[in-house]
Design an enzyme around this catalytic site. Structure first.
Site, mmCIF file in Angstrom:
data_model
loop_
_atom_site.group_PDB
_atom_site.id
_atom_site.type_symbol
_atom_site.label_atom_id
_atom_site.label_comp_id
_atom_site.label_asym_id
_atom_site.label_seq_id
_atom_site.Cartn_x
_atom_site.Cartn_y
_atom_site.Cartn_z
ATOM 1 N N LEU D 8 0.833 -1.206 0.000
ATOM 2 C CA LEU D 8 0.000 0.000 0.000
ATOM 3 C C LEU D 8 0.865 1.251 0.000
ATOM 4 O O LEU D 8 0.578 2.241 0.680
ATOM 5 C CB LEU D 8 -0.936 -0.034 1.213
ATOM 6 C CG LEU D 8 -1.897 -1.239 1.202
ATOM 7 C CD1 LEU D 8 -2.582 -1.408 2.564
ATOM 8 C CD2 LEU D 8 -2.947 -1.067 0.117
ATOM 9 N N GLY D 12 0.123 1.530 -4.650
ATOM 10 C CA GLY D 12 -0.923 0.644 -4.139
ATOM 11 C C GLY D 12 -2.002 1.411 -3.394
ATOM 12 O O GLY D 12 -3.203 1.117 -3.513
ATOM 13 N N ARG D 31 3.123 -4.191 5.295
ATOM 14 C CA ARG D 31 3.923 -4.423 6.503
ATOM 15 C C ARG D 31 3.830 -3.238 7.451
ATOM 16 O O ARG D 31 3.945 -3.377 8.659
ATOM 17 C CB ARG D 31 5.392 -4.651 6.113
ATOM 18 C CG ARG D 31 5.640 -6.004 5.479
ATOM 19 C CD ARG D 31 7.104 -6.178 5.165
ATOM 20 N NE ARG D 31 7.601 -4.998 4.425
ATOM 21 C CZ ARG D 31 8.864 -4.839 4.032
ATOM 22 N NH1 ARG D 31 9.757 -5.781 4.291
ATOM 23 N NH2 ARG D 31 9.233 -3.760 3.368
ATOM 24 N N ASN D 86 6.407 -4.710 -11.041
ATOM 25 C CA ASN D 86 7.251 -4.589 -12.229
ATOM 26 C C ASN D 86 8.097 -5.830 -12.475
ATOM 27 O O ASN D 86 9.249 -5.738 -12.888
ATOM 28 C CB ASN D 86 8.157 -3.363 -12.081
ATOM 29 C CG ASN D 86 7.377 -2.071 -12.141
ATOM 30 O OD1 ASN D 86 6.463 -1.922 -12.965
ATOM 31 N ND2 ASN D 86 7.696 -1.147 -11.262
ATOM 32 N N GLY D 114 1.555 6.215 -12.786
ATOM 33 C CA GLY D 114 2.161 7.043 -11.745
ATOM 34 C C GLY D 114 1.112 7.823 -10.975
ATOM 35 O O GLY D 114 -0.014 7.351 -10.767
ATOM 36 N N LYS D 164 4.458 -4.262 -21.011
ATOM 37 C CA LYS D 164 4.803 -3.091 -20.197
ATOM 38 C C LYS D 164 6.305 -2.801 -20.266
ATOM 39 O O LYS D 164 6.729 -1.641 -20.311
ATOM 40 C CB LYS D 164 4.388 -3.338 -18.737
ATOM 41 C CG LYS D 164 4.842 -2.285 -17.734
ATOM 42 C CD LYS D 164 4.312 -0.893 -18.046
ATOM 43 C CE LYS D 164 4.464 0.059 -16.884
ATOM 44 N NZ LYS D 164 5.757 0.066 -16.232
ATOM 45 N N HIS D 167 6.987 -1.066 -23.434
ATOM 46 C CA HIS D 167 6.507 0.307 -23.238
ATOM 47 C C HIS D 167 7.599 1.163 -22.594
ATOM 48 O O HIS D 167 7.884 2.282 -23.043
ATOM 49 C CB HIS D 167 5.241 0.278 -22.362
ATOM 50 C CG HIS D 167 4.860 1.598 -21.755
ATOM 51 N ND1 HIS D 167 5.474 2.099 -20.619
ATOM 52 C CD2 HIS D 167 3.922 2.517 -22.107
ATOM 53 C CE1 HIS D 167 4.930 3.269 -20.315
ATOM 54 N NE2 HIS D 167 3.987 3.538 -21.198
ATOM 55 N N ASN D 168 8.225 0.650 -21.571
ATOM 56 C CA ASN D 168 9.251 1.438 -20.890
ATOM 57 C C ASN D 168 10.492 1.624 -21.763
ATOM 58 O O ASN D 168 11.117 2.692 -21.740
ATOM 59 C CB ASN D 168 9.657 0.771 -19.569
ATOM 60 C CG ASN D 168 8.610 0.972 -18.492
ATOM 61 O OD1 ASN D 168 7.416 1.006 -18.791
ATOM 62 N ND2 ASN D 168 9.042 1.111 -17.246
ATOM 63 N N GLU D 171 9.683 4.342 -24.006
ATOM 64 C CA GLU D 171 9.708 5.578 -23.217
ATOM 65 C C GLU D 171 11.137 6.129 -23.109
ATOM 66 O O GLU D 171 11.357 7.328 -23.251
ATOM 67 C CB GLU D 171 9.153 5.257 -21.830
ATOM 68 C CG GLU D 171 9.194 6.385 -20.830
ATOM 69 C CD GLU D 171 8.877 5.853 -19.413
ATOM 70 O OE1 GLU D 171 8.032 4.936 -19.288
ATOM 71 O OE2 GLU D 171 9.495 6.337 -18.446
#
Lengths: 298, 298, 298, 298
Positions: D8, D12, D31, D86, D114, D164, D167-168, D171
């Site tokens: 989180l 997250g 945690r 990732n 992001g 993905k 994609h990076n 980028e």
């Protein structure tokens, strides 16, 4: 034979010595009178028998332009100018045309060899009409290494400097090849003795070369090159090589990368990477400063 | 000394000859019984005195894995396996650990030399503990060139193959350097005699090397390389070099570019350039197919 | 206001339409009388009120040189020439000086927009003195997109074309970025639906852009771009960008690589890779043809 | 529907908020008990109805390995794990196999967005069997942008993270494209107002994009990016993209160059350029240290 030699720096001075050792009569001229055999360019020309042959060994660009301009006034029909400096091949074409107006011949000659040339001979790459090259051949024969190292690359002015220019472009990428390999070997724990690895490559491998010999010697003295900065200048020739490749639509990735690595080595900080950092900052979170991207919500 | 040699292809066969010429006793094994000195791997091992030393010279990957697996069962405490093939350094680490379970030593040895090795010797780059390398030193001494060409690169398994791998990466970029230079010289009218230019570079220049000798020879036979296709394979080592550089955050532009050039040389058509063509088509005018871009009107 | 417009091809013709739609009076001239509003350049100039403003929209190089040369004779003190073509920035500096001899102002204007410009407006990048730009501002306002898309990049001639040139260099590398990504996705089995992947990237990702929109559209029509050849032309601007970077010692690896990829896409066979093949052939085995390399035996 | 969400942090946490806003019931675990909705991973799993669906949003590598390992013990037949972190695509294949041993489904999901994602939605690229993706579809629908931004890239685990990852990679090269263009514009006197040039490109040009918007915003605040260092980190994805390209023999010059530029940006000094400097020093004149090169005299 007799030769006028303009420019008696480290390179020109050594060439004068090698030519005299071979029995030629050299009348040198340099702005520095301590080095010069003559009081002026005109004086130097006066001391030469006809047909007068003058070798110009001064920096490319304005110094060479100026010298050739002056020689045009001092020489005449049947005389010959050789540009042994690092001129761009396009300059040669202009110089040849300029001198031809007064019947003066022109040969461009790329020279490789550095401090080793005095003893081992200079590699020479010439351009110009057969008759002009023939006139200067005794000089070329005295300067070149015994076993080879001379080429008449083409009949047109600039052919010699073009070949030398490409030589330097190749040199950049060969050096970069060793340098990248060395950096990787240094980056891993696995290989404990990098200088010995390089030394071992001098025998029996596909990559043995004179440049490898040089790097091996440097690594013997300073195992991790700690005394050196990662900084490298570039001469015009590397740049012109890539620019010529672009003019002729030749892909040249490795040589261009090697040139760019030298540019980067001289930057305290990379402007391009500031721009990368700026974009990363923006999408990392300064939500207030950036409006929602057009179309982001579909 | 005695040596078991697994794999008697062109490379292994020549090495057997060179070792025998140096007075060593070689028991070779090859699946091809016409080449083999023994009927099986077990038979070969049986013929060796203790400590048994076996040189593996088979293709990297499964053939080497399989051979080492089998040798693990046939050899024992104090014996030694040398992998002289082109294994990836990460494989060496696994093989060493596997053999150590039964007290068998391991040395990895990168070998350079090709068809020249029989006569001139093979450049050898070894990895492994001092004691293991010492055991095999008479073999290395017989295989290497007289004046050098041997290095013990590190105590850990993989150090030798890592050094050889980087050697090949450097080789790729050196070859690319000459190749790009040659392409540019061929592209211009100015330089009329490219093979002679290359030949002249063999003496006195900064870029003289064994690879230059090879290219010069090729150009003597075929002035414009008309008989050849612009196609080049790549071995694993070039790939692993760039991948290792990425793992260690080492910039490696010239070597990577040289690797990519080989990939591209084997493509009939470039998929990437199809995508470029597709985008160019779209903005060139097929107005009907493409909706007005979001935000295009401000 | 009144404008003379030289060159009424697809681009010039659309610009004339957009300007007339905005209420300006355009007198066009084209060598093709079917397109032309005037019988000659002189006739076009005659129809303009003073100060006469002429927009040149013809190919860079000789056509632009010739047109500006002719306009120099037809225009006078206080008039203005705008070069909206794709001239190199160094040409602009020469043209500005040439026109200034007769008191004629000059603005260079890089134009982006293609077939979309008629409807959405053209992005404009101008260079030249404030007073000249101010004179032409109503024209720029009519041509540009509503929400922006205009910049006065600098007071000196060439600033606009320089900015446009860099725009094109950036474009090359952006296209190459998508193209390389696409090729990798196509090369793996793992990703089964590449066109949908690209389509999905148009929303919410970091890489959304107008070029991505175009590529998505192309992939909708032809899932694997099978109808296309991997062939891409390049305009002068990409070349000049890299050459300018070299002149200013700016490392430019990605843009240069993108330019080289286009060069390579137009080669039937790669000369450089022939040279690679030649060297590989030599060390692979033609032992008879190559003497033992100097130093190979130590 | 109900979802367990592990991890989180900023990402997250925002995803939990977006999911709850869409009406889903999220039981988070972190945690850090200040962020957590549950006291342990087991407690979180206990709170979920069957079939239990758990989204893992922790760093790639060991944290993800550990979490999936633990979930394997806590979940059972018919449950589903989604890895939204990732992870490398090769990890996904291992994780999927591991979970399948107990009948637990697996979907990998690359997430882009992001800090913008909370408001605008997250671009999602998923891999895994249709039935698993269908189970989680309500979650994907809530997270993605309204107009698109979701793709099921392939039936095999890893397809989503592979997409993905590419994609990076794209980028990186897009950012490098703007960065190189910016550096050149800054390097010349000719273009006086670089921030305005970039701003103008946002309308009507070929290179408009979200990244251009970001760079424009950054340049508004700091015209020459003086407050920033030319330093850029890289995530695993850029590296894996180039390594995957090498595995598949895909030439990837522009993306690789962009990755290498980031590596170089983090070096205080370039080791490779030290090696270049070392070679230059040697041929510049330390004649005493280097023996005459083999063959230099023919």
């Amino acid at each position: 034979m007799h030769l006028g030699l303009v420019g008696l720096g480290k390179m020109g001075g050594n060439m004068r010595t090698r030519l005299r050792n071979a029995g030629h009569t050299v009348v040198g001229y340099d702005r520095n009178q301590d080095l010069s055999d003559s009081t002026s360019l005109a004086d130097m020309v006066d001391q030469l028998p006809e047909p007068k042959v003058v070798w110009v060994m001064v920096p490319a660009g304005d110094p060479t332009h100026g010298t050739i301009d002056e020689l045009k006034g001092l020489l005449g029909e049947g005389d010959l100018v050789i540009d042994g400096g690092n001129s761009r091949y396009t300059d040669d074409q202009a110089h040849a045309a300029q001198l031809a107006e007064r019947g003066i011949g022109f040969v461009d000659c790329g020279v490789s060899g550095g401090v080793w040339g005095l003893e081992n001979g200079y590699a020479l790459m010439c351009g110009g009409a057969d008759e002009f090259v023939a006139t200067a051949q005794p000089i070329f024969d005295a300067l070149k290494p015994d076993g080879g190292g001379f080429v008449h690359a083409g009949q047109k002015a600039g052919a010699g400097h073009f070949a030398k220019m490409v030589h330097n472009g190749i040199e950049y990428a060969m050096m970069q090849a060793y340098a990248e390999g060395w950096e990787l070997l240094e980056a891993v724990d696995l290989v404990e003795n990098v200088p010995e690895v390089f030394a071992s490559w001098r025998e029996g491998t596909v990559i043995r070369s004179w440049l490898l010999d040089l790097l091996t010697t440097a690594l013997e003295d300073d195992h991790h090159l700690e005394a050196l900065e990662g900084w490298a200048d570039d001469s015009g020739e590397g740049r012109w090589t890539v620019q010529a490749a672009i003019d002729h639509a030749v892909p040249m990735n490795a040589i261009a990368a090697s040139l760019f690595a030298r540019f980067a080595s001289r930057q305290d900080d990379s402007p391009a990477m500031k721009a990368i950092a700026a974009m990363r900052n923006q999408f990392g979170g300064h939500a207030v400063h950036v409006g929602p991207p057009a179309g982001a919500q579909g």
